[in-house]
Design a protein around this motif. Structure first.
Motif, short mmCIF file in Angstrom:
data_model
loop_
_atom_site.label_atom_id
_atom_site.label_comp_id
_atom_site.label_asym_id
_atom_site.label_seq_id
_atom_site.Cartn_x
_atom_site.Cartn_y
_atom_site.Cartn_z
N GLU A 66 14.63 85.39 92.52
CA GLU A 66 15.14 84.33 93.37
C GLU A 66 16.56 83.94 92.94
O GLU A 66 17.07 84.41 91.93
CB GLU A 66 14.23 83.09 93.28
N HIS A 67 17.17 83.06 93.74
CA HIS A 67 18.46 82.45 93.40
C HIS A 67 19.52 83.51 93.12
O HIS A 67 20.12 83.57 92.05
CB HIS A 67 18.30 81.50 92.21
N GLY A 114 17.14 84.86 99.71
CA GLY A 114 18.37 85.04 98.95
C GLY A 114 19.41 85.81 99.74
O GLY A 114 19.13 86.84 100.35
N ASN A 150 17.77 76.96 90.36
CA ASN A 150 19.03 77.43 90.94
C ASN A 150 19.85 78.10 89.85
O ASN A 150 19.61 77.91 88.67
CB ASN A 150 19.81 76.26 91.54
#
Length: 218
Positions: free
Chosen positions: A153-154, A106, A206
């Protein structure tokens, strides 16, 4: 072409940065008259091998590209470059304490109203943190290691019209709640903005995050 990032200047000029051939990162600007992508200076080649695992680009008010790159090879640091008159100038870098080139992918880059780079990145155990380039060195922005250990994440970083910073991140499918979280920097603390958004999905692949002209996060 891998790890593509794009940015648009306030005058409408569009820039892209990506990890291309060999170990290099390339930056190009769209010539809107011809529709042809033109190189911005030469390539950036800061790696011992295998190039950049993640690339992020932002544009200053006067149209200068700034690029953040997460290294693929040990020590897996993050380096930031600014386009100079004839070559790319490094604004230093910092260690994100990762153990593998596959960890901590990331990366998000935002410039404040003074064109100071702020970088949101993944640290060890996949938590996230923010640093900014201030008086020649990288300093922490707010409290560090935000998110779910081994499960963040993302990531995305944005600022509103008042220069307030927001971060957004998701928990992957391994987490039962599978939440998407938005935090705002209040003083030196990243505070949750309202409640976490539960997607009730088996996997969050996402997250797209932006702030509108009324300074509302979406």
């Amino acid at each position: 072409i891998q790890n593509l990032s794009s940015a648009t200047h306030t005058n409408g000029d569009i820039y892209i940065a990506y990890h291309g051939r060999s170990v290099s990162v390339y930056v190009r600007k769209l010539n809107r008259a011809t529709g042809i992508w033109q190189d911005v200076l030469g390539s950036i080649s800061p790696f011992n091998s295998s190039g950049g695992r993640k690339v992020a680009i932002a544009i200053t008010k006067n149209g200068t590209p700034i690029v953040a790159i997460k290294h693929y090879q040990s020590p897996y640091n993050i380096s930031v470059y600014r386009a100079g008159a004839t070559q790319w100038e490094q604004l230093g870098g910092f260690n994100n304490n990762l153990q593998s080139g596959y960890d901590g992918n990331g990366l998000s880059l935002v410039l404040d109203s003074d064109d100071v780079p702020n970088v949101l990145y993944q640290t060890s155990q996949s938590t996230i943190a923010v640093k900014k380039f201030q008086t020649g060195s990288w300093v922490d922005v707010g409290d560090q290691q935000i998110g779910v250990r081994d499960a963040t994440e993302h990531v995305s970083l944005a600022k509103d019209g008042n220069d307030a910073l927001y971060m957004c991140y998701a928990a992957p499918y391994q987490q039962l709640d599978r939440n998407i979280s938005v935090r705002k920097l209040e003083g030196s603390t990243w505070q949750l903005v309202s409640n976490e958004l539960s997607t009730n999905k088996s996997n969050n692949n996402n997250v797209l995050f932006a702030i509108n002209t009324q300074n509302q996060p979406h």
